[in-house]
Design an enzyme around this catalytic site. Structure first.
Site, PDB file in Angstrom:
ATOM      1  N   LEU A 149       0.819  -1.212   0.000  1.00  0.00           N
ATOM      2  CA  LEU A 149       0.000   0.000   0.000  1.00  0.00           C
ATOM      3  C   LEU A 149       0.856   1.267   0.000  1.00  0.00           C
ATOM      4  O   LEU A 149       0.535   2.235  -0.694  1.00  0.00           O
ATOM      5  CB  LEU A 149      -0.955   0.007   1.204  1.00  0.00           C
ATOM      6  CG  LEU A 149      -1.943   1.171   1.218  1.00  0.00           C
ATOM      7  CD1 LEU A 149      -2.832   1.169  -0.023  1.00  0.00           C
ATOM      8  CD2 LEU A 149      -2.801   1.143   2.472  1.00  0.00           C
ATOM      9  N   ALA A 150       1.965   1.276   0.747  1.00  0.00           N
ATOM     10  CA  ALA A 150       2.805   2.482   0.775  1.00  0.00           C
ATOM     11  C   ALA A 150       3.384   2.761  -0.605  1.00  0.00           C
ATOM     12  O   ALA A 150       3.358   3.896  -1.085  1.00  0.00           O
ATOM     13  CB  ALA A 150       3.918   2.325   1.805  1.00  0.00           C
ATOM     14  N   SER A 163       0.542  -5.716   3.100  1.00  0.00           N
ATOM     15  CA  SER A 163      -0.707  -4.945   3.022  1.00  0.00           C
ATOM     16  C   SER A 163      -1.868  -5.833   2.595  1.00  0.00           C
ATOM     17  O   SER A 163      -2.977  -5.729   3.141  1.00  0.00           O
ATOM     18  CB  SER A 163      -0.571  -3.805   2.011  1.00  0.00           C
ATOM     19  OG  SER A 163       0.527  -2.991   2.310  1.00  0.00           O
ATOM     20  N   ALA A 166      -3.363  -7.862   5.427  1.00  0.00           N
ATOM     21  CA  ALA A 166      -3.909  -7.219   6.636  1.00  0.00           C
ATOM     22  C   ALA A 166      -5.373  -7.592   6.799  1.00  0.00           C
ATOM     23  O   ALA A 166      -6.139  -7.571   5.843  1.00  0.00           O
ATOM     24  CB  ALA A 166      -3.752  -5.708   6.522  1.00  0.00           C
ATOM     25  N   GLY A 195      -7.365  -6.567   9.879  1.00  0.00           N
ATOM     26  CA  GLY A 195      -8.183  -5.662  10.680  1.00  0.00           C
ATOM     27  C   GLY A 195      -8.796  -4.551   9.846  1.00  0.00           C
ATOM     28  O   GLY A 195     -10.019  -4.488   9.664  1.00  0.00           O
ATOM     29  N   GLU A 228     -10.539  -2.564  18.246  1.00  0.00           N
ATOM     30  CA  GLU A 228      -9.339  -3.401  18.395  1.00  0.00           C
ATOM     31  C   GLU A 228      -8.589  -2.969  19.643  1.00  0.00           C
ATOM     32  O   GLU A 228      -8.819  -1.876  20.180  1.00  0.00           O
ATOM     33  CB  GLU A 228      -8.461  -3.323  17.141  1.00  0.00           C
ATOM     34  CG  GLU A 228      -9.125  -3.993  15.944  1.00  0.00           C
ATOM     35  CD  GLU A 228      -8.238  -4.103  14.721  1.00  0.00           C
ATOM     36  OE1 GLU A 228      -7.058  -3.729  14.785  1.00  0.00           O
ATOM     37  OE2 GLU A 228      -8.746  -4.575  13.693  1.00  0.00           O
ATOM     38  N   HIS A 286       2.658 -10.351  16.910  1.00  0.00           N
ATOM     39  CA  HIS A 286       1.196 -10.441  17.014  1.00  0.00           C
ATOM     40  C   HIS A 286       0.868 -11.610  17.930  1.00  0.00           C
ATOM     41  O   HIS A 286       1.435 -12.693  17.787  1.00  0.00           O
ATOM     42  CB  HIS A 286       0.568 -10.658  15.637  1.00  0.00           C
ATOM     43  CG  HIS A 286      -0.901 -10.366  15.612  1.00  0.00           C
ATOM     44  ND1 HIS A 286      -1.824 -11.163  16.236  1.00  0.00           N
ATOM     45  CD2 HIS A 286      -1.605  -9.336  15.066  1.00  0.00           C
ATOM     46  CE1 HIS A 286      -3.036 -10.646  16.055  1.00  0.00           C
ATOM     47  NE2 HIS A 286      -2.922  -9.535  15.356  1.00  0.00           N
ATOM     48  N   ARG A 308      -0.974  -4.988  22.578  1.00  0.00           N
ATOM     49  CA  ARG A 308      -0.566  -6.197  21.845  1.00  0.00           C
ATOM     50  C   ARG A 308       0.667  -6.865  22.441  1.00  0.00           C
ATOM     51  O   ARG A 308       0.745  -8.089  22.516  1.00  0.00           O
ATOM     52  CB  ARG A 308      -0.300  -5.754  20.408  1.00  0.00           C
ATOM     53  CG  ARG A 308      -0.233  -6.845  19.423  1.00  0.00           C
ATOM     54  CD  ARG A 308      -0.147  -6.279  18.026  1.00  0.00           C
ATOM     55  NE  ARG A 308      -1.459  -6.068  17.457  1.00  0.00           N
ATOM     56  CZ  ARG A 308      -1.656  -5.653  16.203  1.00  0.00           C
ATOM     57  NH1 ARG A 308      -0.634  -5.411  15.414  1.00  0.00           N
ATOM     58  NH2 ARG A 308      -2.863  -5.508  15.746  1.00  0.00           N
ATOM     59  N   HIS A 318       5.289  -9.765  13.417  1.00  0.00           N
ATOM     60  CA  HIS A 318       4.155  -9.211  12.660  1.00  0.00           C
ATOM     61  C   HIS A 318       4.486  -7.864  12.041  1.00  0.00           C
ATOM     62  O   HIS A 318       4.002  -7.552  10.959  1.00  0.00           O
ATOM     63  CB  HIS A 318       2.986  -9.067  13.635  1.00  0.00           C
ATOM     64  CG  HIS A 318       1.722  -8.575  13.007  1.00  0.00           C
ATOM     65  ND1 HIS A 318       1.053  -9.278  12.027  1.00  0.00           N
ATOM     66  CD2 HIS A 318       0.984  -7.451  13.225  1.00  0.00           C
ATOM     67  CE1 HIS A 318      -0.044  -8.613  11.680  1.00  0.00           C
ATOM     68  NE2 HIS A 318      -0.094  -7.492  12.381  1.00  0.00           N
ATOM     69  N   GLU A 359       6.285   0.206   6.158  1.00  0.00           N
ATOM     70  CA  GLU A 359       6.923  -0.516   7.264  1.00  0.00           C
ATOM     71  C   GLU A 359       8.443  -0.396   7.263  1.00  0.00           C
ATOM     72  O   GLU A 359       9.064  -0.463   8.328  1.00  0.00           O
ATOM     73  CB  GLU A 359       6.493  -1.985   7.241  1.00  0.00           C
ATOM     74  CG  GLU A 359       6.845  -2.704   8.515  1.00  0.00           C
ATOM     75  CD  GLU A 359       6.288  -4.112   8.585  1.00  0.00           C
ATOM     76  OE1 GLU A 359       5.362  -4.446   7.797  1.00  0.00           O
ATOM     77  OE2 GLU A 359       6.774  -4.900   9.415  1.00  0.00           O
ATOM     78  N   ARG A 367       3.256  -0.567  17.914  1.00  0.00           N
ATOM     79  CA  ARG A 367       2.256   0.035  17.024  1.00  0.00           C
ATOM     80  C   ARG A 367       0.840  -0.282  17.473  1.00  0.00           C
ATOM     81  O   ARG A 367       0.532  -1.413  17.850  1.00  0.00           O
ATOM     82  CB  ARG A 367       2.461  -0.488  15.592  1.00  0.00           C
ATOM     83  CG  ARG A 367       1.430   0.024  14.609  1.00  0.00           C
ATOM     84  CD  ARG A 367       1.699  -0.461  13.207  1.00  0.00           C
ATOM     85  NE  ARG A 367       1.667  -1.896  13.084  1.00  0.00           N
ATOM     86  CZ  ARG A 367       0.563  -2.620  12.962  1.00  0.00           C
ATOM     87  NH1 ARG A 367      -0.633  -2.059  12.976  1.00  0.00           N
ATOM     88  NH2 ARG A 367       0.649  -3.941  12.821  1.00  0.00           N
ATOM     89  N   SER A 384      -1.163   0.505  10.669  1.00  0.00           N
ATOM     90  CA  SER A 384      -0.132   0.290   9.639  1.00  0.00           C
ATOM     91  C   SER A 384      -0.647   0.595   8.240  1.00  0.00           C
ATOM     92  O   SER A 384       0.047   1.235   7.448  1.00  0.00           O
ATOM     93  CB  SER A 384       0.430  -1.124   9.703  1.00  0.00           C
ATOM     94  OG  SER A 384      -0.606  -2.056   9.656  1.00  0.00           O
TER      95      SER A 384
END
Ligand code: SIN
Length: 505
Positions: A16-17, A44, A47, A49, A115, A231, A277, A336, A360, A371, A376
């Protein structure tokens, strides 16, 4: 060596970045380099969540920023967190406008999940656990349709082209097995994390810190590399990489139990299953080390609705012989996310002119030592766009260039490294383990050269050894207390100085 002269921006990585940076750099021409086919080999797309953003009536960017700062255990740059939170709602709306099919409320707003460590439900999601895949599908279509972007798959980053003053002018890549130099106006590294350096990871295993290692070899400043997030609930069914059981399941009310059926989290933290986390990861590690095992029990909270509400988790469990509708899911902590990385400002600029980093592999200071969940994808969308816009403005003079390259690490050596990293730079660390890990990295480097994964691993291990405290994702069983909060900002040259190693020991 063959040379390609690209007049615009090079983006290395297609998560995604990287793709957001490519879109944002318009009208500058962009070449995206990725070894894997689009939408594969990037975290990405995995992911589950979603994207955290203050979109609800009861929410505000200041509250999101406060939760981000709190989760980061004293090391978050509060200004950067505020910027991320302020730009969050617009980033989600931009993704939706590209076609990302976020779940909606009856009145057309964004449905949001709760979350861990968020003060309210704040995660824009897609069909339960489908956010990463659905967002990446939409962004990929936009990239393929964009006339200013050329995507070259099957292109592996092997080096950076640097002038005598340190400016980066391009990359060395392997295309079809042959090395090629590609010069450009600027390079954006969006090469992802370091999950592939660990034996147990939730990320694509090919993410081995290549961008981080090469940037460090070129002399870039590196920030907080010791902070690795584990994670808590990777599904423990013997798969590599390990499939994830999203935190949203705990947000829905799933509980953590041990093999005796005891709901154990209250013994570790008052927020129990919704604790930060790192605390949940250590609790699960402790239960497993004590021989009691750890399981995520979603039988009541989700039960028969699993296939439609959490299709990815359901499929992974069924593939491993677990029916999560009626059986607790065996879970284990897994590497993670890397909070540390190539130090950047809020426009992705690294300490080397011409070199940008986003996502990342970068470290803006927004995550601190831990994080916050679902920050993210947001970080990738916000800082990817900023890096793309900034890189497009670079206009360097041509200069004689040196190629900074790294050898490939043979598969057997990589496996040795992965085992050593999980054993000694995992959820629980101490000086003896970290020193043993550094000795292992020295031996691997003596045999195979300074491969980028070894450089990345060295940064993690050396800085974890030097940080004599426990904070966020970095837990030292020989230094359990907090010291005064200080970020690590270093270079490879500094950590290789023996004096630092002795000082840390
Ligand atoms: C998850 O869904 O639990 C992972 C989300 C994240 O890593 O932020």
């Amino acid at each position: 060596m063959a040379r390609i002269r690209h007049e615009g921006v090079l983006v290395v990585g297609a998560g995604l970045a990287g793709l957001t940076a490519a879109l944002a750099a318009a009208p500058a021409r962009v070449m995206v380099l990725t070894d894997a086919p689009l939408n594969q080999g990037c975290s990405s797309a995995w992911a589950q969540g979603g994207v955290a953003a203050a979109l609800g009536e009861d929410d505000a960017p200041a509250l999101h920023a406060a939760d981000t700062v709190e989760a980061g255990a004293g090391l978050v740059d509060a200004d950067v967190a505020r910027l991320l939170a302020d730009e969050g709602p617009e980033a989600v709306r931009r993704l939706a406008a590209l076609g990302a099919p976020f779940d909606r409320t009856a009145d057309g707003g964004f449905a949001q999940s709760l979350e861990a460590a968020h003060g309210r439900a704040r995660v824009a999601r897609v069909k339960g656990d489908q956010a990463g895949r659905a967002i990446m599908d939409a962004v990929t279509i936009a990239v393929l349709a964009a006339r200013h972007i050329e995507v070259r798959t099957g292109t592996k980053l092997t080096g950076l082209l640097q002038d005598a003053e340190g400016r980066i002018h391009g990359v060395v890549a392997r295309i079809g097995g042959r090395p090629v130099e590609i010069t450009a106006r600027a390079v954006i590294l969006a090469t992802g994390g370091i999950g592939g350096l660990y034996a147990v990871t939730t990320t694509p295993a090919e993410l081995q810190g290549d961008g981080l290692g090469l940037a460090a070899l070129a002399g870039a400043a590196i920030a907080d590399p010791e902070f690795v997030q584990f994670h808590p609930t990777a599904i423990d069914i013997g798969r590599d990489p390990a499939p994830l059981a999203t935190e949203a399941l705990r947000g829905e009310g799933a509980s953590l139990i041990n093999g005796d059926g005891e709901r154990f989290m209250a013994r570790y933290h008052p927020a129990a299953e919704m604790a930060p986390r790192d605390i949940v990861a250590r609790a699960i590690h402790a239960e497993r080390e004590a021989g009691r095992g750890a399981f995520l029990d979603a039988r009541t909270a989700v039960g028969a609705h699993f296939p439609e509400e959490f299709p990815a988790v359901y499929a992974a469990c069924m593939g491993g012989g677990i029916d999560p509708r009626v059986q607790p899911i065996p879970v284990a902590p897994a590497c993670h996310y890397h909070m540390g990385g190539i130090a950047t400002d809020t426009e992705g600029r690294t300490s080397l002119p011409g070199l940008f980093a986003a996502g990342e592999c970068a470290s803006t200071g927004v995550h601190g030592a831990n994080r916050l969940a679902s920050n993210s994808l947001l970080e990738a969308a916000v800082f990817g766009a900023r890096a793309g816009r900034a890189a497009a403005l670079e206009a360097p003079e041509p200069r004689p260039l040196t190629a900074i390259t790294a050898p490939e690490l043979p598969a057997a050596a990589l496996q040795t490294l992965r085992q050593a990293m999980s054993r000694d730079a995992g959820v629980i660390r101490d000086a003896a383990g970290l020193a043993r890990l550094l000795a292992e990295i020295d031996a691997l480097e003596a045999a195979h050269g300074r491969a980028a994964p070894l450089v990345a691993a060295r940064l993690v291990a050396a800085c974890a050894l030097a940080r004599r405290e426990s904070r966020g994702g970095h837990y030292r069983q020989d230094f359990t207390e907090l010291q005064s909060p200080t970020r690590t900002v270093t270079t490879l040259g500094q950590i290789e100085r023996p004096s630092l190693r002795f000082a840390a020991e």
